[in-house]
Design an enzyme around this catalytic site. Structure first.
Site, PDB file in Angstrom:
ATOM      1  N   GLY A 149       0.848  -1.195   0.000  1.00  0.00           N
ATOM      2  CA  GLY A 149       0.000   0.000   0.000  1.00  0.00           C
ATOM      3  C   GLY A 149       0.878   1.238   0.000  1.00  0.00           C
ATOM      4  O   GLY A 149       2.066   1.171   0.298  1.00  0.00           O
ATOM      5  N   GLY A 188       2.710   3.768   1.347  1.00  0.00           N
ATOM      6  CA  GLY A 188       3.208   4.081   2.684  1.00  0.00           C
ATOM      7  C   GLY A 188       3.781   5.470   2.783  1.00  0.00           C
ATOM      8  O   GLY A 188       4.028   5.976   3.880  1.00  0.00           O
ATOM      9  N   LYS A 242       4.368  12.149  -3.413  1.00  0.00           N
ATOM     10  CA  LYS A 242       5.227  11.093  -2.862  1.00  0.00           C
ATOM     11  C   LYS A 242       6.141  11.728  -1.819  1.00  0.00           C
ATOM     12  O   LYS A 242       6.796  12.734  -2.116  1.00  0.00           O
ATOM     13  CB  LYS A 242       6.036  10.485  -4.022  1.00  0.00           C
ATOM     14  CG  LYS A 242       6.983   9.369  -3.647  1.00  0.00           C
ATOM     15  CD  LYS A 242       7.445   8.667  -4.914  1.00  0.00           C
ATOM     16  CE  LYS A 242       8.634   7.770  -4.677  1.00  0.00           C
ATOM     17  NZ  LYS A 242       9.082   7.126  -5.931  1.00  0.00           N
ATOM     18  N   GLY A 293       7.156   7.701   6.080  1.00  0.00           N
ATOM     19  CA  GLY A 293       6.291   8.320   5.075  1.00  0.00           C
ATOM     20  C   GLY A 293       6.956   9.451   4.305  1.00  0.00           C
ATOM     21  O   GLY A 293       6.310  10.117   3.492  1.00  0.00           O
ATOM     22  N   ARG A 306       3.904  13.284  -8.666  1.00  0.00           N
ATOM     23  CA  ARG A 306       4.049  12.340  -9.772  1.00  0.00           C
ATOM     24  C   ARG A 306       2.753  12.301 -10.567  1.00  0.00           C
ATOM     25  O   ARG A 306       1.674  12.233  -9.994  1.00  0.00           O
ATOM     26  CB  ARG A 306       4.366  10.971  -9.186  1.00  0.00           C
ATOM     27  CG  ARG A 306       4.528   9.871 -10.192  1.00  0.00           C
ATOM     28  CD  ARG A 306       5.367   8.745  -9.639  1.00  0.00           C
ATOM     29  NE  ARG A 306       4.654   7.925  -8.681  1.00  0.00           N
ATOM     30  CZ  ARG A 306       5.188   6.846  -8.091  1.00  0.00           C
ATOM     31  NH1 ARG A 306       6.432   6.487  -8.369  1.00  0.00           N
ATOM     32  NH2 ARG A 306       4.499   6.143  -7.224  1.00  0.00           N
ATOM     33  N   ARG A 360      -1.288  -1.250 -10.358  1.00  0.00           N
ATOM     34  CA  ARG A 360      -0.101  -2.099 -10.510  1.00  0.00           C
ATOM     35  C   ARG A 360      -0.529  -3.558 -10.567  1.00  0.00           C
ATOM     36  O   ARG A 360      -1.654  -3.887 -10.159  1.00  0.00           O
ATOM     37  CB  ARG A 360       0.812  -1.949  -9.287  1.00  0.00           C
ATOM     38  CG  ARG A 360       1.064  -0.544  -8.872  1.00  0.00           C
ATOM     39  CD  ARG A 360       1.056  -0.401  -7.342  1.00  0.00           C
ATOM     40  NE  ARG A 360       1.076   1.008  -6.969  1.00  0.00           N
ATOM     41  CZ  ARG A 360       2.186   1.714  -6.831  1.00  0.00           C
ATOM     42  NH1 ARG A 360       3.351   1.131  -6.935  1.00  0.00           N
ATOM     43  NH2 ARG A 360       2.148   2.993  -6.546  1.00  0.00           N
ATOM     44  N   ASP A 369       4.770  -4.846  -7.402  1.00  0.00           N
ATOM     45  CA  ASP A 369       4.119  -3.581  -7.029  1.00  0.00           C
ATOM     46  C   ASP A 369       4.703  -2.400  -7.802  1.00  0.00           C
ATOM     47  O   ASP A 369       4.169  -1.295  -7.741  1.00  0.00           O
ATOM     48  CB  ASP A 369       4.238  -3.334  -5.514  1.00  0.00           C
ATOM     49  CG  ASP A 369       5.670  -3.425  -5.029  1.00  0.00           C
ATOM     50  OD1 ASP A 369       6.278  -4.487  -5.190  1.00  0.00           O
ATOM     51  OD2 ASP A 369       6.195  -2.429  -4.509  1.00  0.00           O
TER      52      ASP A 369
HETATM   53  P1  AMP Z   1       9.179   1.145  -3.116  1.00  0.00           P
HETATM   54  O1  AMP Z   1      10.443   0.443  -2.762  1.00  0.00           O
HETATM   55  O2  AMP Z   1       9.324   2.634  -3.235  1.00  0.00           O
HETATM   56  O3  AMP Z   1       8.461   0.531  -4.264  1.00  0.00           O
HETATM   57  O4  AMP Z   1       8.235   0.962  -1.853  1.00  0.00           O
HETATM   58  C1  AMP Z   1       7.790  -0.280  -1.395  1.00  0.00           C
HETATM   59  C2  AMP Z   1       6.757  -0.080  -0.313  1.00  0.00           C
HETATM   60  O5  AMP Z   1       7.324   0.568   0.821  1.00  0.00           O
HETATM   61  C3  AMP Z   1       5.586   0.790  -0.728  1.00  0.00           C
HETATM   62  O6  AMP Z   1       4.444   0.289  -0.101  1.00  0.00           O
HETATM   63  C4  AMP Z   1       5.967   2.142  -0.189  1.00  0.00           C
HETATM   64  O7  AMP Z   1       4.842   2.970   0.010  1.00  0.00           O
HETATM   65  C5  AMP Z   1       6.631   1.770   1.117  1.00  0.00           C
HETATM   66  N1  AMP Z   1       7.600   2.787   1.551  1.00  0.00           N
HETATM   67  C6  AMP Z   1       8.751   3.136   0.951  1.00  0.00           C
HETATM   68  N2  AMP Z   1       9.379   4.099   1.636  1.00  0.00           N
HETATM   69  C7  AMP Z   1       8.617   4.399   2.706  1.00  0.00           C
HETATM   70  C8  AMP Z   1       8.719   5.319   3.795  1.00  0.00           C
HETATM   71  N3  AMP Z   1       9.763   6.151   3.933  1.00  0.00           N
HETATM   72  N4  AMP Z   1       7.727   5.325   4.703  1.00  0.00           N
HETATM   73  C9  AMP Z   1       6.687   4.497   4.590  1.00  0.00           C
HETATM   74  N5  AMP Z   1       6.528   3.617   3.602  1.00  0.00           N
HETATM   75  C10 AMP Z   1       7.472   3.557   2.663  1.00  0.00           C
HETATM   76 MG    MG Z   2       6.952   0.964  -5.359  1.00  0.00          MG
END
Ligand code: AMP
Ligand code: MG
Length: 509
Positions: free
Chosen positions: A106, A108, A129, A142, A192, A199, A268
């Protein structure tokens, strides 16, 4: 739809009346999906938002007239401090296979700010983002750091200019807050723009819900949004699967044709609209090597350059599994048909790759019988030589294009390359062109500039200490990748003197 909570008055976007609505043409389509698909999420407040990048040409192409608004007003909107009335932001639910293992995920650290319909009738997601925690944040903060957000901005703009389907960036706002990573870094929010954020992982999430109507609702939504030509067809869901597979095959072939390594091809991060999405540890290759990996976390090389087609086929198999109940009520039949569709991926990829590399080498396909029969071999032999000679990916095509002043010793003094070049010349002549015309065609089809890692790092390092000029200059150059910048590509074109053996990329999370 679940009733959205009230948005506090001071969080509502209210630009001065004389600016009008600045071209926004907002819709709410995603939130009409069943409630499991999202969670309402208001961005966290940023203390001192400052507009660092704003993409005028993208705004214009979306029909937005944002250049009329002062930077502070845009900073409020694109930090998430202020949001649109009647459009409560939401975090999307999804799951995904990360490095092969299934996880519930989801958004995050992202929220869907709004959906905007442009004057051509196309619908766009506008997503923030790095705008703070959501119900999907797990242990994350986040947040996002400025460097990785500028990196996504730069590379996605380069991809768009290269003609590769991609999400785009409309803005980067520095939050004025610090995010803690290995060290304290300046925080930022990136806006973005994507034709959607659906996805493979969204379907994996839907397929695990107990109610089949949730999956049906998502599939209907995705077909209507991305493959409307399939609406009303008797075999709609199966054709949807095939369409996504076809578009993904082409997307990967395009990546391969410029030496792009996505770096984290988890399900994802695979878009149903087949756009390149999630610029974390991606990078462009210099010396050609199918085993090339840049990402620090990809220790097994799962997402190496040469694995990208196979891995995408694997991701398409995960996608196909989610659609089984919609393809047929007879499970065995559904499995057989879905398997057939997944098996179409590699031939489709090979076909797209041949078409794209022919273009790169100036080879026409509409020629007399037999002339184009060995093109696949000609392409593969060039790549094999490049691998053996550790030839730079982009430079090789510029050498064939006849650019002067490059490639003397590695290319023109190399017997194997010269032998290959003679074959290419013969093939060009067989299609009734001179070598000069063939070289000109190669010149037009191949970039003179790509976001080389060492250049990207240089401009980000300068941006990190407050000097954005190198970033701006590089961005402008990357926006015209087929045109030598002021006739002088030397500054951006060549690979680094030291090869990129030690270059590492990070997810930036
Ligand atoms: P990504 O590696 O960017 O594709 O992220 C994989 C998952 O981790 C997704 O669900 C993102 O929303 C979550 N995520 C990545 N970075 C953070 C963060 N700093 N805080 C919370 N969730 C994150
Ligand atoms: Mg991602």
């Amino acid at each position: 739809m679940v009733q959205a909570p009230a948005i506090p008055r001071h969080r509502l976007w209210s630009p001065p009346e004389n600016l009008g609505n600045l071209g926004w043409n907002l819709e709410r389509t995603y939130s009409a999906l069943p409630e499991e698909f999202y969670q309402w999420a208001l961005p966290e407040f940023s203390a001192e938002p400052r507009l660092i990048q704003f993409n005028r040409s993208l705004a214009e192409s979306l029909g937005l007239k944002l250049e009329r608004a002062p930077a502070e007003i845009l900073a409020h909107l694109f930090s998430g401090n202020q949001v649109f009335a009647d459009h409560h932001p939401l975090a999307q639910a999804y799951a995904g296979h990360q490095f092969g293992g299934f996880t519930m995920l989801g958004d995050g650290r992202a929220v869907l700010l709004a959906e905007h319909r442009d004057r051509q009738g196309r619908l766009w997601d506008v997503q923030l983002k790095g705008s703070g925690r959501t119900q999907f944040s797990r242990h994350g903060d986040g947040r996002a750091a400025l460097g990785p957000m500028l990196r996504e901005y730069l590379i996605s703009e380069a991809m768009a200019a290269l003609g590769i389907p991609t999400t785009r960036c409309l803005a980067v706002v520095a939050t004025g807050q610090t995010v803690m990573r290995e060290r304290a870094l300046p925080g930022a929010v990136l806006t973005r723009v994507a034709s959607s954020h659906l996805r493979v992982g969204t379907f994996e999430f839907a397929a695990r819900l107990p109610q089949l109507d949730r999956l049906t609702a998502l599939a209907d939504y995705a077909v209507a949004r991305h493959y409307p030509e399939l609406l009303g067809g008797a075999d709609k869901y199966f054709e949807f699967l095939r369409a996504v597979i076809r578009c993904q095959a082409r997307l990967v072939a395009l990546w391969m044709s410029v030496g792009f390594i996505h770096g984290v091809l988890n399900t994802d991060n695979v878009s149903i609209a087949a756009e390149t999405i999630d610029y974390g540890p991606c990078a462009f290759m210099n010396a050609f090597d199918p085993a090339k990996v840049f990402s620090s976390i990809d220790t097994m090389g799962r997402y190496a350059y040469g694995n990208q087609p196979q891995i995408t086929a694997w991701n398409m198999a995960r996608f196909a599994e989610t659609l089984l109940p919609l393809i047929s009520t007879d499970r065995q039949e559904a499995i057989e048909r879905a398997t057939g569709a997944v098996h179409e991926f590699l031939p489709r990829y090979v076909e797209a790759r041949l078409e794209i590399f022919r273009l790169k080498l100036g080879l026409r396909a509409d020629v007399a019988d037999g002339v184009a029969a060995d093109d696949q071999q000609l392409i593969d032999d060039l790549l094999s030589w490049m691998q053996e000679a550790k030839a730079d990916f982009m430079t090789t095509f510029r050498v064939i294009a006849g650019d002067v002043g490059i490639g003397e010793c590695l290319y023109w003094e190399n017997i194997q390359f010269n032998q290959w070049y003679e074959r290419w010349k013969r093939r060009i002549e067989q299609q009734g062109m001179s070598t000069v015309e063939g070289a000109a065609a190669v010149g037009r089809a191949n970039p003179v500039v790509i976001p080389r890692n060492h250049r990207v790092e240089e401009v980000l390092a300068a941006a990190g200490v407050g000097d954005l000029q190198p970033f701006e200059n590089f961005l402008q150059t990357l926006r015209n990748p087929f045109q030598p910048p002021d006739g002088e590509p030397a500054d951006y074109g060549p690979p680094p003197a030291e090869a990129d053996r030690c270059y590492r990329t990070f997810c930036g999370t």
